[in-house]
Enzyme design. Structure first.
Site, short mmCIF file in Angstrom:
data_model
loop_
_atom_site.label_atom_id
_atom_site.label_comp_id
_atom_site.label_asym_id
_atom_site.label_seq_id
_atom_site.Cartn_x
_atom_site.Cartn_y
_atom_site.Cartn_z
N CYS A 94 36.09 37.85 64.71
CA CYS A 94 37.20 37.04 65.68
C CYS A 94 36.71 35.20 65.52
O CYS A 94 37.80 34.64 65.53
CB CYS A 94 36.64 37.24 67.32
SG CYS A 94 37.10 38.81 67.79
N1 LIG Z 1 35.91 43.48 67.11
C1 LIG Z 1 35.99 42.71 68.35
O1 LIG Z 1 35.19 43.12 68.93
C2 LIG Z 1 37.13 42.56 68.72
C3 LIG Z 1 37.06 41.81 69.87
C4 LIG Z 1 38.55 41.16 70.63
C5 LIG Z 1 39.91 40.62 69.26
N2 LIG Z 1 39.31 41.60 68.75
C6 LIG Z 1 41.35 41.29 67.55
O2 LIG Z 1 41.35 42.79 67.52
C7 LIG Z 1 41.97 43.29 66.53
C8 LIG Z 1 41.58 44.64 66.42
O3 LIG Z 1 39.68 44.62 65.42
P1 LIG Z 1 39.45 45.30 64.98
O4 LIG Z 1 38.10 45.04 65.06
O5 LIG Z 1 39.42 46.57 66.00
O6 LIG Z 1 39.20 45.63 63.50
P2 LIG Z 1 38.66 47.32 63.05
O7 LIG Z 1 39.36 46.54 61.70
O8 LIG Z 1 37.67 47.80 63.24
O9 LIG Z 1 40.60 47.69 63.04
C9 LIG Z 1 40.98 47.91 62.98
C10 LIG Z 1 42.08 49.45 62.18
O10 LIG Z 1 43.70 49.09 61.74
C11 LIG Z 1 44.07 50.12 60.42
N3 LIG Z 1 45.06 49.92 60.04
C12 LIG Z 1 44.86 48.99 59.98
N4 LIG Z 1 47.38 48.43 59.66
C13 LIG Z 1 47.22 49.81 60.34
C14 LIG Z 1 48.38 49.96 60.82
N5 LIG Z 1 49.48 48.91 59.83
N6 LIG Z 1 48.99 51.49 61.09
C15 LIG Z 1 47.83 51.68 61.73
N7 LIG Z 1 47.18 51.15 61.52
C16 LIG Z 1 46.40 49.82 60.74
C17 LIG Z 1 43.02 49.85 60.09
O11 LIG Z 1 42.54 50.61 58.97
C18 LIG Z 1 41.55 49.65 61.25
O12 LIG Z 1 41.29 51.05 61.05
C19 LIG Z 1 42.15 42.17 65.54
O13 LIG Z 1 43.30 41.47 66.56
C20 LIG Z 1 41.06 41.34 66.46
O14 LIG Z 1 41.57 40.19 65.91
C21 LIG Z 1 38.38 42.33 68.16
#
Ligand SMILES: NC(=O)c1ccc[n+]([C@@H]2O[C@H](COP(=O)([O-])OP(=O)(O)OC[C@H]3O[C@@H](n4cnc5c(N)ncnc54)[C@H](O)[C@@H]3O)[C@@H](O)[C@H]2O)c1
Length: 454
Positions: free
Chosen positions: A288
């Site tokens: 982030c």
């Molecule tokens: N990790 C954090 O602490 C956090 C905190 C706040 C916000 N976010 C936001 O949340 C969002 C997700 O982050 P995350 O950390 O969970 O990411 P991540 O990489 O852990 O997980 C994302 C998942 O989405 C899957 N994916 C990608 N494209 C896809 C599609 N077209 N269809 C289905 N699945 C798909 C990937 O294989 C993966 O398993 C981001 O925008 C991030 O900025 C993350």
């Protein structure tokens, strides 16, 4: 139409679909499943599907127990089969939003998810985007995709809209943005206990969104539009990025003045109002803080505005690993050694303590710069046995065991991530020189002439 959906949500017969089973999507899916909702997790990464369906976890701080319970009770399963999307009454998108090589938003994951949902959209579905992104994404990218979604036999469009052959938002389907505020491994707050900001495209969309999230989240905070919700998330992360940059800058200034920045921040933090403590470090990490601010920078250009604060914070934070390596060189110099040819052990590979998340970790940058200076670099991380391939780096490195014998080999131990499990006294006793970027050794009560801070 929304009354029908609201009833299903209330009596927990609504089916929840979560797209993207990562750090954000997986805990959210488990929350709905454990509250009794049938929950389908969709992911394109087929390796994750059998792991989750056999009740196992692939993320360290998400306990397998919870997955196993929801799988056994048949409330949760994972699939890569997107033809099952119409089974879901509510579809929540939690896919990555990285930057591309030009530091511009890469929203292809959101677009791909949007296309999939549009392909199978049916009347009565609710869609929420949770991925951090620039203001306007929900209404400018997703909304037109759904309004122009193909009307098929399964779409169930019966109303006046069938004449225009278009889905109407707020009537045929509902769309919202609600940013995720996950703080991995925070013992005090988890998905369910963090208040959630929600913005709907129409008032009906907001009503449905609040009903969905109120089922699992302690408190929802409605805002006037998806744009306002998107901007809220960016404000939160920009605030952190700027404040971290500020203490990083002060660290460099105070160091010259022979003042310990950690002592100063701790002292300032005793002020009961108007001050929040941020701590310096080896550089920004995680999905982030190093990334999201630049989503706004990019969007602001469209409005002919430059985001000076964000750029300046980015500049200072990006410089931090270079500063740390500069300090490492100075420290080695004190011992009549140079980085060139020295053996350096980096402690901590993940971007944050006690987790296994490697995304944007400054440790990877430290390895790169130290190698450029001619150092031979190894690392230890109890949670990262092998460095994974990232967008930018592909190191073939495995975590070195912290044994007396191994540690004797290194000229310098550089602490990048202050995992709680580290035995700081043992490390001090068995290291030649230590450079601490987190003030972890002093906090653990270590006092030593071979201990330096950066
Ligand atoms: N990790 C954090 O602490 C956090 C905190 C706040 C916000 N976010 C936001 O949340 C969002 C997700 O982050 P995350 O950390 O969970 O990411 P991540 O990489 O852990 O997980 C994302 C998942 O989405 C899957 N994916 C990608 N494209 C896809 C599609 N077209 N269809 C289905 N699945 C798909 C990937 O294989 C993966 O398993 C981001 O925008 C991030 O900025 C993350």
């Amino acid at each position: 139409m929304h009354n029908q959906l609201l009833k299903k949500i209330e009596n927990k017969t609504a089916v929840i679909g979560i797209i993207g089973l990562g750090y954000v999507g997986l805990p959210l899916a488990l929350e709905y499943a454990s509250k009794g909702f049938k929950t389908i997790g969709f992911d394109i990464d087929e390796r994750k599907i059998p792991i989750l369906n056999s009740g196992k976890s692939y993320i360290k701080h998400i306990k397998a127990d919870k997955i196993k319970k929801t799988v056994t009770s048949k409330k949760f399963f994972a699939t890569a089969d997107f033809t099952r999307l119409p089974e879901a009454d509510a579809v929540i998108i939690c896919v990555p939003t990285p930057l591309n090589e030009h530091r511009e938003p890469d929203i292809t994951y959101i677009e791909n998810s949007g296309k999939m949902i549009a392909k199978y959209l049916r009347v009565g579905q609710f869609v929420s985007l949770e991925s951090s992104t620039y203001p306007g994404t929900t209404e400018e990218i997703l909304l037109p995709m759904f309004e122009n979604a193909p009307i098929t036999q399964n779409s169930n469009v019966k109303s006046q809209n069938s004449k225009t052959k278009k889905f109407v938002v707020g009537k045929d389907f509902f769309l919202a943005f609600s940013p995720e505020r996950e703080d991995p491994n925070n013992p005090k707050y988890s998905t369910a206990t963090i208040p959630k900001v929600v913005g709907g495209v129409t008032s009906e969309c907001l009503k449905v969104a609040l009903a969905i999230y109120n089922q699992v989240i302690v408190k929802t905070v409605p805002v006037s539009s998806p744009r306002a919700a998107e901007a809220t998330k960016l404000l939160e992360n920009i605030y952190r990025s700027i404040n971290i940059a500020l203490v990083n800058e002060l660290k460099m200034v105070f160091e010259r003045m022979d003042i310990d920045v950690w002592e100063v921040v701790d002292a300032a933090a005793t002020k009961p109002f108007g001050f929040q403590a941020f701590y310096p470090g080896p550089g920004l990490g995680g999905h982030c803080i190093p990334i999201d601010p630049f989503y706004l920078t990019w969007k602001a250009r469209e409005f002919e505005i430059s985001t000076k604060f964000i750029e300046l914070a980015g500049e200072i934070n990006t410089f931090m690993p270079y500063y740390v390596v500069e300090k490492a060189g100075e420290v080695m110099n004190k011992f009549k050694k140079s980085l060139n040819g020295s053996k350096v052990l980096i402690l901590g590979a993940s971007y944050k303590k006690d987790i296994d998340d490697m995304r944007e970790s400054p440790s990877l940058k430290l390895i790169e710069i130290l190698r450029e200076k001619g150092a031979k670099v190894d690392y230890n991380d109890p949670y990262v046995p092998k460095l994974p391939k990232t967008r930018k780096y592909q190191y073939d490195m495995e975590s070195v065991e912290l044994s007396k014998k191994n540690m004797a080999k290194y000229d310098l131990v550089l602490l990048s991530t202050d995992h709680t499990d580290y035995n700081y006294k043992f490390i001090t006793a068995n290291s030649k020189v230590i450079l601490d970027t987190r003030n972890a050794f002093e906090r653990a009560g270590v006092k030593s002439e071979k201990l330096f801070k950066a």
